[in-house]
Write a protein that holds these residues in place. Structure first.
Motif, PDB file in Angstrom:
ATOM      1  N   GLY A  61      51.780  10.512  -3.756  1.00 58.72           N
ATOM      2  CA  GLY A  61      53.576  10.500  -3.547  1.00 58.72           C
ATOM      3  C   GLY A  61      54.363  11.056  -4.690  1.00 58.72           C
ATOM      4  O   GLY A  61      55.318  10.460  -4.845  1.00 58.72           O
ATOM      5  N   THR A  62      54.036  10.709  -5.899  1.00 55.56           N
ATOM      6  CA  THR A  62      54.325  10.297  -7.374  1.00 55.56           C
ATOM      7  C   THR A  62      55.274  12.030  -7.413  1.00 55.56           C
ATOM      8  O   THR A  62      56.038  11.914  -8.341  1.00 55.56           O
ATOM      9  N   VAL A  63      54.299  13.273  -7.409  1.00 54.41           N
ATOM     10  CA  VAL A  63      54.223  14.601  -6.978  1.00 54.41           C
ATOM     11  C   VAL A  63      54.825  15.406  -5.637  1.00 54.41           C
ATOM     12  O   VAL A  63      54.129  15.070  -4.918  1.00 54.41           O
ATOM     13  N   GLU A  64      55.079  15.968  -6.040  1.00 53.98           N
ATOM     14  CA  GLU A  64      55.109  17.401  -4.378  1.00 53.98           C
ATOM     15  C   GLU A  64      54.557  17.715  -4.723  1.00 53.98           C
ATOM     16  O   GLU A  64      53.750  18.929  -6.177  1.00 53.98           O
ATOM     17  N   VAL A  65      53.855  18.967  -3.848  1.00 55.29           N
ATOM     18  CA  VAL A  65      53.126  19.469  -3.249  1.00 55.29           C
ATOM     19  C   VAL A  65      52.657  20.721  -4.748  1.00 55.29           C
ATOM     20  O   VAL A  65      51.911  21.369  -5.356  1.00 55.29           O
ATOM     21  N   ASP A  66      53.892  21.630  -4.637  1.00 54.48           N
ATOM     22  CA  ASP A  66      53.961  22.570  -5.742  1.00 54.48           C
ATOM     23  C   ASP A  66      53.846  22.288  -7.387  1.00 54.48           C
ATOM     24  O   ASP A  66      52.948  23.304  -7.854  1.00 54.48           O
ATOM     25  N   GLU A  67      54.426  20.624  -7.321  1.00 58.31           N
ATOM     26  CA  GLU A  67      53.466  20.522  -8.966  1.00 58.31           C
ATOM     27  C   GLU A  67      52.582  20.344  -8.467  1.00 58.31           C
ATOM     28  O   GLU A  67      52.002  19.953 -10.641  1.00 58.31           O
ATOM     29  N   ALA A  68      51.566  19.651  -7.949  1.00 57.25           N
ATOM     30  CA  ALA A  68      50.631  18.727  -7.797  1.00 57.25           C
ATOM     31  C   ALA A  68      49.156  19.995  -8.073  1.00 57.25           C
ATOM     32  O   ALA A  68      47.983  19.439  -8.083  1.00 57.25           O
ATOM     33  N   VAL A  69      49.286  21.065  -7.764  1.00 53.98           N
ATOM     34  CA  VAL A  69      48.900  22.295  -6.882  1.00 53.98           C
ATOM     35  C   VAL A  69      48.449  23.017  -8.587  1.00 53.98           C
ATOM     36  O   VAL A  69      49.903  23.677  -9.219  1.00 53.98           O
ATOM     37  N   LYS A  70      47.120  23.180  -9.516  1.00 57.09           N
ATOM     38  CA  LYS A  70      47.053  24.496 -10.217  1.00 57.09           C
ATOM     39  C   LYS A  70      46.044  25.685  -9.391  1.00 57.09           C
ATOM     40  O   LYS A  70      45.429  25.401  -9.630  1.00 57.09           O
ATOM     41  N   VAL A  71      46.877  26.570  -8.965  1.00 55.45           N
ATOM     42  CA  VAL A  71      46.841  27.967  -8.722  1.00 55.45           C
ATOM     43  C   VAL A  71      45.780  28.711  -9.313  1.00 55.45           C
ATOM     44  O   VAL A  71      46.308  28.776 -10.663  1.00 55.45           O
ATOM     45  N   VAL A  72      45.002  28.711  -8.764  1.00 57.91           N
ATOM     46  CA  VAL A  72      43.684  29.809  -9.817  1.00 57.91           C
ATOM     47  C   VAL A  72      43.952  30.988  -9.277  1.00 57.91           C
ATOM     48  O   VAL A  72      43.425  31.181  -8.343  1.00 57.91           O
ATOM     49  N   SER A  73      44.529  32.441 -10.038  1.00 54.02           N
ATOM     50  CA  SER A  73      44.181  33.209 -10.233  1.00 54.02           C
ATOM     51  C   SER A  73      43.498  34.144  -8.990  1.00 54.02           C
ATOM     52  O   SER A  73      41.627  33.585 -10.080  1.00 54.02           O
ATOM     53  N   PRO A  74      43.207  35.130  -8.266  1.00 50.90           N
ATOM     54  CA  PRO A  74      41.978  35.568  -8.424  1.00 50.90           C
ATOM     55  C   PRO A  74      41.438  36.438  -9.153  1.00 50.90           C
ATOM     56  O   PRO A  74      39.851  36.259  -9.158  1.00 50.90           O
ATOM     57  N   GLU A  75      42.067  36.460 -10.600  1.00 52.91           N
ATOM     58  CA  GLU A  75      41.008  36.858 -11.528  1.00 52.91           C
ATOM     59  C   GLU A  75      40.463  36.354 -12.141  1.00 52.91           C
ATOM     60  O   GLU A  75      39.481  36.426 -12.562  1.00 52.91           O
ATOM     61  N   GLU A  76      40.823  34.732 -12.419  1.00 53.08           N
ATOM     62  CA  GLU A  76      40.342  33.679 -12.701  1.00 53.08           C
ATOM     63  C   GLU A  76      38.891  33.421 -12.427  1.00 53.08           C
ATOM     64  O   GLU A  76      37.635  32.942 -12.903  1.00 53.08           O
ATOM     65  N   GLU A  77      39.457  32.978 -10.955  1.00 56.96           N
ATOM     66  CA  GLU A  77      38.049  32.827 -10.498  1.00 56.96           C
ATOM     67  C   GLU A  77      37.094  33.788 -10.087  1.00 56.96           C
ATOM     68  O   GLU A  77      36.173  33.550 -10.939  1.00 56.96           O
ATOM     69  N   MET A  78      36.794  35.128 -10.579  1.00 60.18           N
ATOM     70  CA  MET A  78      35.917  35.867 -10.632  1.00 60.18           C
ATOM     71  C   MET A  78      35.430  35.681 -12.040  1.00 60.18           C
ATOM     72  O   MET A  78      34.291  35.851 -11.946  1.00 60.18           O
ATOM     73  N   LYS A  79      36.298  35.483 -12.684  1.00 60.25           N
ATOM     74  CA  LYS A  79      35.547  34.620 -14.475  1.00 60.25           C
ATOM     75  C   LYS A  79      34.611  34.014 -14.218  1.00 60.25           C
ATOM     76  O   LYS A  79      33.995  33.928 -14.926  1.00 60.25           O
TER      77      LYS A  79
END
Length: 175
Positions: A61-79
């Motif tokens: 509960g110390t950070v919000e979802v927008d700060e907590a998630v490191k979204v991996v781009s589709p390009e990075e996922e393919m790599k």
């Protein structure tokens, strides 16, 4: 906690089934979690954090979802998928040509996947996983525990054909 799970799933843009599958649970189990009918263990929350690159502080509960998630781009996922494919191929001591002959894909197609230029479809991941003797979940999502002893289609088919062994395993799991 259920609201945090729903917010996370929405932030990632994933369906219930997709979110659940990566965590090795059923969509119906995910629905129970979303409804708040299941108490989540610390281990399960850690699994969510490692699978979806979430800062554990989100569940505290110390950070919000927008700060907590490191979204991996589709390009990075393919790599990342390409790196795992190449790693598995090299661990088996195969050239691109040898693997392409084994699975019926051209070596240029495999090269594009390994370089992260082309996406690896799940159907092809199954074929490659079987040829390389690695789990599809590891190949596509990096789940380390599914790499060496994949409980994939081949194993499930074998267990269906051997109900006595399946029953023994089930009984051991209950203990």
């Amino acid at each position: 906690m259920n609201k945090k799970i729903v917010a996370l799933k929405d932030k990632l843009g994933l369906s219930r089934a997709t979110f659940a599958r990566a965590l090795d649970i059923s969509p119906s189990q995910m629905a129970r979690i979303e409804a708040g009918k299941v108490v989540l263990s610390d281990e399960f929350l850690q699994k969510i954090c490692s699978t979806y690159h979430v800062n554990p502080a989100y569940f505290e509960g110390t950070v919000e979802v927008d700060e907590a998630v490191k979204v991996v781009s589709p390009e990075e996922e393919m790599k990342q998928v390409g790196k795992r494919l190449k790693q598995a191929r090299l661990e088996k001591g195969l050239t691109l040509k040898e693997l392409s002959d084994l699975v019926g894909l051209s070596d240029s197609q495999l090269c594009l996947i390994e370089n992260g230029t082309n996406k690896l479809a799940e159907k092809r991941a199954v074929i490659l996983g079987e040829a390389l003797e690695v789990g599809v979940e590891w190949l596509l999502h990096g789940k380390e525990r599914n790499k060496a002893f994949p409980a994939d289609r081949k194993m499930m088919g074998w267990l269906k054909d051997h109900p006595d062994v399946r029953e023994q395993i089930w009984k051991m799991m209950e203990n």
